[in-house]
Design a protein around this motif. Structure first.
Motif, PDB file in Angstrom:
ATOM      1  N   LEU A 152      35.809  52.583  61.182  1.00 27.10           N
ATOM      2  CA  LEU A 152      35.743  53.189  59.867  1.00 27.10           C
ATOM      3  C   LEU A 152      34.366  52.999  59.244  1.00 27.10           C
ATOM      4  O   LEU A 152      33.683  51.989  59.494  1.00 27.10           O
ATOM      5  CB  LEU A 152      36.793  52.576  58.943  1.00 27.10           C
ATOM      6  N   ALA A 153      33.960  53.957  58.439  1.00 32.20           N
ATOM      7  CA  ALA A 153      32.707  53.834  57.706  1.00 32.20           C
ATOM      8  C   ALA A 153      32.770  52.643  56.752  1.00 32.20           C
ATOM      9  O   ALA A 153      33.846  52.231  56.301  1.00 32.20           O
ATOM     10  CB  ALA A 153      32.437  55.121  56.928  1.00 32.20           C
ATOM     11  N   ASP A 154      31.608  52.097  56.450  1.00 29.87           N
ATOM     12  CA  ASP A 154      31.550  50.955  55.549  1.00 29.87           C
ATOM     13  C   ASP A 154      32.065  51.328  54.161  1.00 29.87           C
ATOM     14  O   ASP A 154      31.904  52.467  53.696  1.00 29.87           O
ATOM     15  CB  ASP A 154      30.108  50.454  55.429  1.00 29.87           C
ATOM     16  N   VAL A 155      32.687  50.375  53.508  1.00 31.66           N
ATOM     17  CA  VAL A 155      33.178  50.533  52.139  1.00 31.66           C
ATOM     18  C   VAL A 155      32.520  49.470  51.275  1.00 31.66           C
ATOM     19  O   VAL A 155      31.959  48.493  51.784  1.00 31.66           O
ATOM     20  CB  VAL A 155      34.717  50.411  52.074  1.00 31.66           C
ATOM     21  N   PRO A 156      32.545  49.627  49.953  1.00 28.22           N
ATOM     22  CA  PRO A 156      31.934  48.609  49.089  1.00 28.22           C
ATOM     23  C   PRO A 156      32.534  47.224  49.310  1.00 28.22           C
ATOM     24  O   PRO A 156      33.739  47.077  49.488  1.00 28.22           O
ATOM     25  CB  PRO A 156      32.244  49.127  47.682  1.00 28.22           C
ATOM     26  N   GLN A 157      31.660  46.224  49.299  1.00 23.75           N
ATOM     27  CA  GLN A 157      32.076  44.832  49.447  1.00 23.75           C
ATOM     28  C   GLN A 157      31.576  44.035  48.244  1.00 23.75           C
ATOM     29  O   GLN A 157      30.479  44.289  47.731  1.00 23.75           O
ATOM     30  CB  GLN A 157      31.514  44.233  50.739  1.00 23.75           C
ATOM     31  N   THR A 158      32.361  43.053  47.824  1.00 26.04           N
ATOM     32  CA  THR A 158      31.965  42.223  46.693  1.00 26.04           C
ATOM     33  C   THR A 158      30.985  41.141  47.119  1.00 26.04           C
ATOM     34  O   THR A 158      31.120  40.536  48.190  1.00 26.04           O
ATOM     35  CB  THR A 158      33.182  41.578  46.034  1.00 26.04           C
ATOM     36  N   GLY A 159      29.996  40.916  46.270  1.00 24.60           N
ATOM     37  CA  GLY A 159      29.050  39.833  46.458  1.00 24.60           C
ATOM     38  C   GLY A 159      29.249  38.758  45.406  1.00 24.60           C
ATOM     39  O   GLY A 159      30.390  38.371  45.095  1.00 24.60           O
ATOM     40  N   ASN A 160      28.163  38.305  44.822  1.00 22.82           N
ATOM     41  CA  ASN A 160      28.238  37.233  43.828  1.00 22.82           C
ATOM     42  C   ASN A 160      28.921  37.704  42.553  1.00 22.82           C
ATOM     43  O   ASN A 160      28.826  38.867  42.159  1.00 22.82           O
ATOM     44  CB  ASN A 160      26.825  36.732  43.492  1.00 22.82           C
ATOM     45  N   LEU A 161      29.612  36.767  41.896  1.00 21.78           N
ATOM     46  CA  LEU A 161      30.231  37.049  40.599  1.00 21.78           C
ATOM     47  C   LEU A 161      29.146  37.222  39.551  1.00 21.78           C
ATOM     48  O   LEU A 161      28.242  36.380  39.419  1.00 21.78           O
ATOM     49  CB  LEU A 161      31.172  35.907  40.220  1.00 21.78           C
ATOM     50  N   LEU A 162      29.207  38.301  38.790  1.00 17.97           N
ATOM     51  CA  LEU A 162      28.216  38.595  37.763  1.00 17.97           C
ATOM     52  C   LEU A 162      28.706  38.283  36.363  1.00 17.97           C
ATOM     53  O   LEU A 162      27.942  37.795  35.519  1.00 17.97           O
ATOM     54  CB  LEU A 162      27.817  40.075  37.832  1.00 17.97           C
TER      55      LEU A 162
ATOM     56  N   THR B 200      50.651  42.501  32.663  1.00 23.81           N
ATOM     57  CA  THR B 200      49.896  41.258  32.547  1.00 23.81           C
ATOM     58  C   THR B 200      48.697  41.329  33.476  1.00 23.81           C
ATOM     59  O   THR B 200      48.829  41.565  34.680  1.00 23.81           O
ATOM     60  CB  THR B 200      50.754  40.030  32.887  1.00 23.81           C
ATOM     61  N   PHE B 201      47.531  41.141  32.880  1.00 21.50           N
ATOM     62  CA  PHE B 201      46.277  41.119  33.627  1.00 21.50           C
ATOM     63  C   PHE B 201      45.842  39.670  33.789  1.00 21.50           C
ATOM     64  O   PHE B 201      45.749  38.932  32.798  1.00 21.50           O
ATOM     65  CB  PHE B 201      45.194  41.906  32.889  1.00 21.50           C
ATOM     66  N   GLU B 202      45.564  39.247  35.007  1.00 21.89           N
ATOM     67  CA  GLU B 202      45.203  37.856  35.253  1.00 21.89           C
ATOM     68  C   GLU B 202      43.704  37.622  35.119  1.00 21.89           C
ATOM     69  O   GLU B 202      43.284  36.474  34.912  1.00 21.89           O
ATOM     70  CB  GLU B 202      45.703  37.419  36.620  1.00 21.89           C
ATOM     71  N   TYR B 203      42.900  38.671  35.250  1.00 22.90           N
ATOM     72  CA  TYR B 203      41.457  38.532  35.060  1.00 22.90           C
ATOM     73  C   TYR B 203      40.829  39.912  35.082  1.00 22.90           C
ATOM     74  O   TYR B 203      41.440  40.900  35.526  1.00 22.90           O
ATOM     75  CB  TYR B 203      40.811  37.654  36.150  1.00 22.90           C
ATOM     76  N   LEU B 204      39.602  39.994  34.627  1.00 27.78           N
ATOM     77  CA  LEU B 204      38.717  41.133  34.853  1.00 27.78           C
ATOM     78  C   LEU B 204      37.367  40.548  35.226  1.00 27.78           C
ATOM     79  O   LEU B 204      36.753  39.820  34.435  1.00 27.78           O
ATOM     80  CB  LEU B 204      38.593  42.021  33.622  1.00 27.78           C
ATOM     81  N   ARG B 205      36.896  40.848  36.435  1.00 30.99           N
ATOM     82  CA  ARG B 205      35.657  40.276  36.944  1.00 30.99           C
ATOM     83  C   ARG B 205      34.730  41.377  37.443  1.00 30.99           C
ATOM     84  O   ARG B 205      35.185  42.419  37.914  1.00 30.99           O
ATOM     85  CB  ARG B 205      35.946  39.302  38.089  1.00 30.99           C
ATOM     86  N   PHE B 206      33.442  41.079  37.370  1.00 33.89           N
ATOM     87  CA  PHE B 206      32.415  41.993  37.867  1.00 33.89           C
ATOM     88  C   PHE B 206      31.614  41.276  38.950  1.00 33.89           C
ATOM     89  O   PHE B 206      31.134  40.152  38.753  1.00 33.89           O
ATOM     90  CB  PHE B 206      31.482  42.429  36.739  1.00 33.89           C
ATOM     91  N   TYR B 207      31.479  41.956  40.100  1.00 38.21           N
ATOM     92  CA  TYR B 207      30.782  41.387  41.242  1.00 38.21           C
ATOM     93  C   TYR B 207      29.595  42.261  41.628  1.00 38.21           C
ATOM     94  O   TYR B 207      29.565  43.470  41.339  1.00 38.21           O
ATOM     95  CB  TYR B 207      31.709  41.303  42.459  1.00 38.21           C
ATOM     96  N   GLU B 208      28.638  41.647  42.319  1.00 36.15           N
ATOM     97  CA  GLU B 208      27.632  42.452  43.000  1.00 36.15           C
ATOM     98  C   GLU B 208      28.319  43.361  44.017  1.00 36.15           C
ATOM     99  O   GLU B 208      29.323  42.984  44.612  1.00 36.15           O
ATOM    100  CB  GLU B 208      26.637  41.553  43.740  1.00 36.15           C
ATOM    101  N   SER B 209      27.766  44.543  44.221  1.00 38.86           N
ATOM    102  CA  SER B 209      28.259  45.441  45.256  1.00 38.86           C
ATOM    103  C   SER B 209      27.272  45.427  46.405  1.00 38.86           C
ATOM    104  O   SER B 209      26.063  45.612  46.212  1.00 38.86           O
ATOM    105  CB  SER B 209      28.396  46.859  44.712  1.00 38.86           C
ATOM    106  N   LYS B 210      27.788  45.182  47.601  1.00 35.57           N
ATOM    107  CA  LYS B 210      26.902  45.124  48.756  1.00 35.57           C
ATOM    108  C   LYS B 210      27.441  45.950  49.905  1.00 35.57           C
ATOM    109  O   LYS B 210      28.578  46.417  49.864  1.00 35.57           O
ATOM    110  CB  LYS B 210      26.699  43.684  49.190  1.00 35.57           C
TER     111      LYS B 210
END
Length: 738
Positions: A526-536, A728-738
């Protein structure tokens, strides 16, 4: 009012269509560029396709006007030899030949083309019958001696209208036929209202027999298409709305079964016929110009490469006429890759926008596929017939004049078989025979056989394929190379070596449309898909909402406590004029790409009727311009939906809303929105869902005109529930996209 230039262009396009000429420059040799129907039509929707014995590929489409301001047709026909240049052939019916049992104002949709028993057979939707004028869809059928017609409709439907018990009728639409290994023919049909069903039809394909089996739940799939591959029956269907202009999110999903009647399960084992509906993505939009890819057919080229033929909408020019007019849905084509047993368009990349390799057509080795005797030794030329040019008669022994290359090879032909017929590759490394009631392959001291149906007609034209692909050897007999099967023998021979040698045949057969080609190199990853990096950035809801948060229409029922945001669904909406729902936003990172993620708990039940109860994430510019990813109840289904609303008529602020489905619904669902920019610098939001937080299904992308706010929402109607469910939302986080 349309400009004179626009009217002149439309008139010239109509004239070109009427004359059967090309109105656009062909793609460079060996390539094709979407939309492939642009030389003769602005819209060519719900396409189906078949190869005739004359070497042409014939395509058929639903009854929309071909060009702006043009008349509605009675289904359309076109043909090509190279998928670059096309010839328009006119309509399937005219007012004198259309089905007499159709109501005068009926439309004819979604043709499905087949060939068996010496005739071409076309199934199609009749939107209204004369028996119950006002909207009682049924499936019609017509036959023809050639793929260009003339078409003769039968005197009644093959599948009759189905009353819904409330004074209306279920959606008996979108037919697709499959000939299965049990020797029976199966017709799939249906849509969002009532689900897709399958019924057996008679050997001639003209009458339904027995009781149908429902194979998908209502509210999710239409546009069925089925193929047989490697022991599995694959049922594919299109989801969401085909025709919402610039917010169309149509996509195709698949399930598979060992039986043509199902049950059809996706790659995760989820059924296409349950409330939390399953489906493995075949094609969805990717953030380029094309949106709403769907209502498709499959074809296999001379190199053994599968392709998906479908319609889509260019989001910059979505209408054939004015907004809220006819959707402009041209025909597209792209490569299908089979990865881990599932069909994926361009390994998951979705619709192509620039030039791509065209399907391989014709034969190598000096063989004229439509006059094959000249490229063979030991074969005699036979005169042509109404279907094709001269054929080759083999009686005893024959071989190609040139040696075929070593390695993976595909030999394909239309055949009328004698008692015994054997194909030999690599000087004897692979032997495939049709003898008695068996199809047999032998290679590397291994043998595999499959039994032909008892009533298999050897004297009729059928398709014979012998293919070596790596270590896999396959011999297959079917109707017309469209994914159907009478018998398939397949074996795997580790270390198999097929050397360069002439292709040889023993026995007796008449052969036409012969192609010998190296097999296309398969794509297996499969083609690459977005991956999470560091927490922003982000919030785990371990305290009060801080300054990074902001509201539109605050809802005081949303409470942060015990490490989560609890938000009872508001009885509100955000679509059209119903801009009453609260929205909670978090500041986004300042980088050019990032991934936002949340974990949502929302129990929407199963099976009962609920409409649009939902919660999730939103990318928001304003109340009329946003993209919304939600876990949502739609009638009896529970789906994950990535919806888009925008203004389509600035004069009065009229909006459109459409959506794409992604993954599967669950009471606990992880969601991601990946932000990036495309090659044009536009702002792209791609969605993903997960039922375990580890394995992600990446789906459709929407393009917004500016960077959006990113946040959460929870709203919907409450039909069928006394108390609003709580998201119920347990979190909302933003990560680097790699």
């Amino acid at each position: 009012m349309p400009s004179k230039r626009r009217l002149l262009a439309a008139a010239l396009a109509v004239a070109a269509v009427a004359a059967g000429t090309s109105a656009a420059t062909a793609a460079p040799p060996g390539t094709t560029t979407n939309a492939i129907s642009s030389s003769f039509a602005d819209t060519f929707a719900d396409p189906s396709i078949i190869q005739g014995r004359d070497g042409y590929w014939y395509a058929y489409a639903t009854s929309d006007p071909l060009v702006a301001n043009g008349p509605f047709g009675l289904m359309h026909m076109a043909r090509t030899k190279d998928f670059s240049s096309w010839e328009y052939l006119g309509t399937v019916f005219n007012d004198q030949t259309k089905p007499a049992w159709a109501a005068p104002g009926s439309f004819f949709w979604a043709p499905d083309i087949r060939y068996f028993d010496g005739k071409y057979v076309m199934y199609f939707t009749v939107t209204d019958t004369a028996a119950n004028p006002g909207g009682d869809p049924a499936i019609g059928v017509a036959t023809a001696p050639t793929p260009a017609g003339p078409w003769t409709a039968t005197d009644g439907p093959v599948v009759t209208p189905k009353p819904d018990g409330n004074g209306g009728y279920f959606g008996t639409i979108d037919p697709a036929l499959l000939t299965a290994a049990d020797g029976k023919r199966y017709l799939y049909y249906g849509g969002f209202y009532g689900g897709i069903s399958v019924t057996e039809v008679t050997e001639d394909g003209l009458h339904a027999v027995g009781e149908p089996t429902q194979v998908t739940i209502g509210d999710r799939y239409e546009g069925a298409y089925a193929v047989y591959r490697d022991g599995w029956y694959y049922l594919m269907g299109s989801s969401m709305n085909c025709c919402a202009g610039p917010t169309t999110g149509y996509s195709v999903f698949a399930g598979r079964s060992k039986s043509p009647r199902g049950p059809f399960l996706d790659a995760d084992g989820a059924s296409l016929n349950e409330s939390r509906v399953g489906g493995t993505t075949v094609i969805t939009q990717n953030g380029n110009k094309w949106i709403g890819p769907g209502h498709h057919a499959f074809m296999t080229d001379a190199a053994g490469q599968d392709h998906i033929v479908y319609h889509a909408i260019a989001r910059g020019t979505p209408w054939l006429t004015d907004p809220f007019g006819i959707n402009r849905r041209p025909m597209l084509i792209d490569r299908i890759d089979w990865i881990d047993g599932w069909p994926r368009t361009r390994a998951g990349l979705g619709p192509s926008e620039g030039p791509v390799p065209a399907p391989t057509t014709g034969s190598g080795m000096g063989i004229s596929s439509t006059d094959p005797a000249g490229g063979l030794l030991g074969a005699s030329r036979q005169p042509g017939d109404a279907l094709g040019g001269p054929s080759a008669s083999i009686s005893g022994a024959a071989r190609t004049r040139q040696s075929a290359p070593g390695g993976s090879l595909r030999v394909e032909a239309d055949v009328r078989l004698g008692k015994n017929f054997t194909t030999v590759l690599g000087g004897g490394a692979v032997v495939a025979s049709v003898s008695g009631s068996k199809v047999t392959v032998v290679a590397g001291r291994r043998t595999a056989s499959a039994t032909l149906p008892a009533d298999f007609d050897r004297s009729a034209w059928n398709k014979l394929i012998v293919q070596v692909s790596g270590s896999t050897v396959t011999a297959r007999l079917n109707d017309a190379g469209l994914g159907d099967v009478y018998a398939e023998a397949q074996l795997v021979v580790p270390g198999l070596v097929v050397k360069s040698a002439p292709v040889a045949w023993l026995g007796s057969a008449e052969v036409d449309n012969l192609t010998v080609r190296p097999v296309a190199a398969p794509v297996r990853r499969l083609a690459d898909v977005p991956q999470t990096g560091n927490l922003l950035a982000g919030d785990d809801f371990d305290g009060d909402l801080g300054p990074a948060w902001s509201w539109v229409r605050p809802d005081d029922k949303a409470v942060v406590a015990d490490g989560k945001l609890s938000w009872p669904l508001e009885n509100a909406d955000l679509v059209g004029g119903g801009n009453t729902a609260g929205l909670l936003f978090h500041t986004t990172p300042s980088t050019d790409s990032w991934i936002a993620e949340t974990k949502l708990n929302l129990d929407l039940g199963e099976g009962d009727i609920r409409n649009y109860q939902q919660a999730g994430m939103i990318a928001y510019l304003n109340d009329s311009d946003f993209a919304r990813l939600g876990n949502v109840a739609i009638w009896r289904t529970r789906q994950t939906e990535f919806g888009r609303e925008l203004v389509v008529r600035p004069s009065d602020g009229a909006t459109n809303y459409g959506a794409a489905a992604i993954g599967r619904s669950a009471p606990t669902l992880w969601m991601r929105l990946a932000y990036s920019k495309n090659a044009a610098g536009e702002h792209v939001y791609r969605a993903a869902t997960s039922v375990d937080g580890k394995n992600w299904t990446w789906g459709a992308s929407w393009v917004l005109p500016a960077p959006a706010k990113l946040g959460l929402y929870a709203h919907g109607e409450f039909t069928g529930t006394a108390v609003p469910p709580v998201a119920t939302f347990e979190y909302l986080r933003f990560y680097e996209s790699k």
